[in-house]
Design an enzyme around this catalytic site. Structure first.
Site, PDB file in Angstrom:
ATOM      1  N   GLY A 176       0.833  -1.196   0.000  1.00 28.18           N
ATOM      2  CA  GLY A 176       0.000   0.000   0.000  1.00 28.18           C
ATOM      3  C   GLY A 176       0.864   1.240   0.000  1.00 28.18           C
ATOM      4  O   GLY A 176       1.993   1.229   0.484  1.00 28.18           O
TER       5      GLY A 176
ATOM      6  N   ASP B   9     -10.144   7.351  13.396  1.00 33.62           N
ATOM      7  CA  ASP B   9     -10.206   7.283  11.928  1.00 33.62           C
ATOM      8  C   ASP B   9     -10.673   5.903  11.481  1.00 33.62           C
ATOM      9  O   ASP B   9     -10.096   5.301  10.573  1.00 33.62           O
ATOM     10  CB  ASP B   9      -8.842   7.605  11.317  1.00 33.62           C
ATOM     11  CG  ASP B   9      -8.943   7.922   9.819  1.00 33.62           C
ATOM     12  OD1 ASP B   9     -10.025   8.337   9.373  1.00 33.62           O
ATOM     13  OD2 ASP B   9      -7.949   7.744   9.095  1.00 33.62           O
TER      14      ASP B   9
END
Length: 819
Positions: A28, A142
């Site tokens: 990622g 988050d």
């Protein structure tokens, strides 16, 4: 920070490294960090490595440090653990467990609405992890599908605590979160709270059920924030029909007013668990509310505690690349609490929906969970050694011995290999209700014991009253019914629950044909053998065991003498387990009768002649020559050198200390001095250091000065300890190590070449070897832990060094939490 997944992008330019980790492929990539598939050559395992960009600003570095600190304190199967955090040149990196599976956002692409039960099960796992984090004062802030990994085992794991916040810290005023999941109060800049994560979890659950976000996200950050703060959420019209109760849960969790939501992630999780419970599951046993009350206490207090030595050995096995699943299963089976916790975990709906089916053996459960999952599970339990009431803890240990002996006997009486682990579990779990009552209802359990003891004297031939009747009278249900109710609520397999439930009728005079029924009779015979040892006259034990064998021989197709030999073998095994688990029953405790009787031996005093009382022997490390102002030992005292603990002993003591510190800091309020002294004492004893000195920055001078000393002469050394770490050019090795925040180990502290680099006050008292462990806040040293050995070199492995650094990091966290 968000990371967009890129499937297995090959690393450019050949193999790259940070620290000892080889970077093999990009998993990622985000604006300020890249996540790599890494390889750890030392432990021979794949890991995930997050490398912070070299040009990242100070805020990104702070987030990296926050993620390392927050996640390192959260040992839970539903949270991706941090293995290491380090810096290699300009490369700052975190090392995580490698979870084989996509993120939830990847899994949802093109999937459409998720089946309601699957969505509820997945979010229950997420909420369980959040509840654990919240209980330790950490808010994620988050939460979103891209921060949830769904492993190949089907379990959800929460990751990316980069902007997590400690509830104990002052709010920095930042607005953080992701549009579509950020809560109204977070969008308004309010201080972090668990309600923010509850809101995000509700938005995620709604998205799973609908197959799309709960509402369109407007373009632009300001518009997204206004939407969150000013607009109530409305269930989308014309979407896939959703169960009314689930829809109500989503709308409650996503209320604009925090006080209208679920009071906690745990309450939201429990609501989903209740919805997932089959409609035909009885809410209570025996028509009484005892089971419901017990389940509430279990949610409040957690599973009953495990033994610290068991947890330590399991950590060692799971950290090894050479140990087998069978070896790990064997270690788990030695601890009643860990065995029950594992079986409970693997029989939840999250495993059934991936095709795992019912799991009735620890071997299969271990294979399904994996080494990392077992390690996290073991770290999440409370330890018996840390119970405040040690009398109560001792009683629990005695019940553990009874359960272990019953399980071992059932195993010994089972002829086929395939059945033997199930047999052990059936015998062990037949004590589940009794152990639950003892831990969660200790006063009522004591009342049951007292009434049973008062009502009958076996040596006069009078039978004691039936324990089941007394327990039902005191608790409202028998111990067996209590155990059955708990096992059912845990989702344990039907066959296992049947094995736990011993038959009440007379022993059959012919072979029991059904395998499961025959197992139930083995469990009952094993339980009776245990009672013979506990309650009978020791002189009549062999006679009574033979009589029992004759009663059960036909039903179980076993010769009568087999029962006696099985009992002898099981007692030997139990005695060995008691030693390895460090369970030492009191001298007069009845449970001592369960252990293998040792041959009589005359008492002796090792290393001393009989009657030698003219000298005191004190076991302590050999002292260095006394420094000026340090008194020498009295002539009446012989100071004998003690070898440092073995690697195994060191790991055990350090791991137990870390768990103790974690438990202490998890309280609503804790005393900084108490935590600090606990950490220093663990370091001192765990690695056999001669001296440990803790230094703290003096607010007037800015220098680090000695405050606490442990070990022979350490108090006097602490009074002289001064480190000038004000920079920019440090005057000595101590100051340089502190300014750089570098852990520094010196193998030969008395080297002539090293001497000029040591502080002047230290040169005359330099140790054989020593280590400096700076403590940093915002890139500056505020404290230092100094350790040394006088006559032996510092010698410990990577695992012990990691545990030592963990203790140092816990000290940093304690200072931050204390403000």
């Amino acid at each position: 920070m968000s990371v967009t997944a890129v499937a297995n992008t090959p690393a450019k330019g050949g193999a790259q490294r940070v620290g000892r980790f080889e970077l093999r492929a990009v998993l990622g990539r985000g604006a300020q960090a890249t996540v790599w598939l890494g390889w750890d050559p030392k432990l021979q395992r794949e890991v995930a490595v997050k490398v912070i960009s070299a040009d990242a600003g100070a805020e990104a570095i702070d987030e990296w440090l926050g993620e390392a600190r927050a996640t390192s304190a959260l040992a839970h199967p539903g949270i991706v653990p941090v293995y290491e955090a380090d810096q290699d040149g300009r490369a700052i990196f975190l090392v995580f467990e490698r979870v084989d599976g996509p993120t939830l956002s990847e899994k949802l692409k093109g999937l459409g609405p998720m089946p309601a039960r699957e969505a509820a099960e997945l979010m229950r796992e997420v909420l369980d992890a959040l509840a654990f984090a919240h209980a330790r004062g950490v808010v994620h802030r988050d939460l979103k599908p891209s921060n949830i990994l769904v492993g190949s085992d089907g379990r959800a794991r929460v990751m990316d605590f980069g902007i997590a916040a400690k509830l104990s810290e002052a709010h920095d005023g930042r607005i953080v979160g992701t549009p579509g999941y950020i809560s109204p109060e977070a969008a308004g800049g309010q201080a972090p709270s668990p309600a923010m994560d509850v809101y995000a979890a509700g938005m995620m659950l709604g998205q799973l059920l609908l197959g799309a976000p709960m509402r369109p996200i407007p373009a632009g950050a300001e518009a997204a924030l206004r939407q969150a703060t000013e607009q109530d959420l409305v269930w989308p019209a014309g979407k896939t029909p959703v169960d009314d109760k689930l829809r109500t849960m989503v709308m409650r969790a996503t209320s604009r007013a925090p006080e209208a939501r679920y009071a906690s992630a745990a309450e939201f999780r429990d609501a989903l668990a209740k919805w997932l419970t089959p409609a035909d599951a009885p809410p209570q046993v025996g028509g009484h509310g005892t089971l419901d009350f017990l389940m509430r206490r279990m949610r409040l207090h957690g599973d009953f505690p495990a033994l610290s030595d068991s947890v330590t050995r399991i950590q060692r096995v799971t950290a090894s690349e050479s140990e087998s699943l069978q070896a790990l299963s064997s270690e788990i089976l030695k601890d009643v609490a860990l065995t029950q916790k594992l079986l409970r975990l693997v029989n939840t709906a999250q495993f059934r929906h991936v095709g795992a089916g019912e799991i009735a053996t620890v071997s299969r459960a271990t294979a399904l969970i994996g080494f990392a999952g077992i390690r996290n599970m073991a770290l999440s339990v409370v330890l018996l050694e840390h119970m405040k009431d040690q009398t109560h803890a001792q009683r629990m240990k005695e019940l553990f011995l009874q359960a272990l002996l019953t399980g071992t006997l059932t195993d010994q009486l089972s002829p086929t290999t395939r059945e033997r682990e199930e047999a052990f579990l059936g015998g062990m779990l037949s004590h589940l209700g009794r152990m639950m009552a003892e831990y969660y209802f200790p006063e009522e359990a004591a009342q049951v014991r007292a009434r049973v003891s008062r009502s009958g004297l076996r040596d006069t031939g009078a039978d004691a009253p039936d324990e089941a009747r007394v327990a039902a009278d005191v608790l409202g249900l028998s111990y067996d019914d209590l155990g059955q109710g708990v096992a059912q609520s845990w989702g344990l397999p039907d066959n296992m629950r049947r094995m736990m439930c011993v038959p009440l009728e007379d022993v059959p005079g012919r072979l029991v044909e059904s395998p499961i029924e025959r197992m139930r009779w083995r469990v009952r015979a094993s339980g009776e053998l245990v009672q013979i040892l506990l309650d009978g006259d020791p002189a009549l034990t062999d006679q009574r065991v033979l009589a029992l064998g004759e009663r059960y021989s036909r039903a179980l197709d076993l010769k009568p003498e087999v029962f006696g030999s099985a009992l002898k073998s099981a007692r030997v095994n139990l005695s060995e387990m008691a030693v390895s688990l460090k369970i030492e029953p009191a001298a007069q405790a009845k449970v001592r009768r369960l252990l293998n009787p040792a041959p009589d031996a005359a008492p002796s005093r090792t290393g001393a002649k009989a009657g030698a009382v003219d000298a005191t022997i004190v076991s302590r490390p050999l002292a260095a020559p006394a420094a000026p102002g340090v008194e020498a030992a009295s002539d009446a005292t012989m100071i004998l050198p003690v070898a440092p603990p073995t690697h195994e002993q060191a790991e055990a003591m350090l791991s137990a200390g870390i768990a103790d510190v974690t438990t202490t800091m998890a309280r609503d309020s804790f005393k900084l001095n108490e935590v600090l002294k606990l950490i220093l004492d663990t370091i001192h004893k765990g690695l056999g250091f001669d001296r440990v000195v803790f230094c703290l920055r003096d607010p007037k001078t800015g220098q680090l000065t000695g405050r606490i000393g442990l070990g022979h002469g350490a108090d006097q050394m602490a009074k002289r300890f001064v480190v000038d770490a004000r920079g920019p050019q440090p005057s000595d090795l101590f100051g340089a190590a502190c300014l750089k925040g570098a852990d520094t180990m010196i193998a030969d502290g008395r080297s002539t070449t090293l001497g000029p680099r040591l502080p002047p006050w230290y040169r005359g008292a330099a140790a054989h070897s020593f280590m400096l462990l700076p403590m940093m806040l915002k890139g500056a040293p505020f404290a230092l832990i100094y350790v040394d050995r006088h006559s032996t070199p510092l010698d410990f492995g990577e695992r012990e060094l990691t545990l030592l650094r963990t203790l140092r990091n816990q000290a940093v966290m304690a200072f931050k939490a204390a403000g």
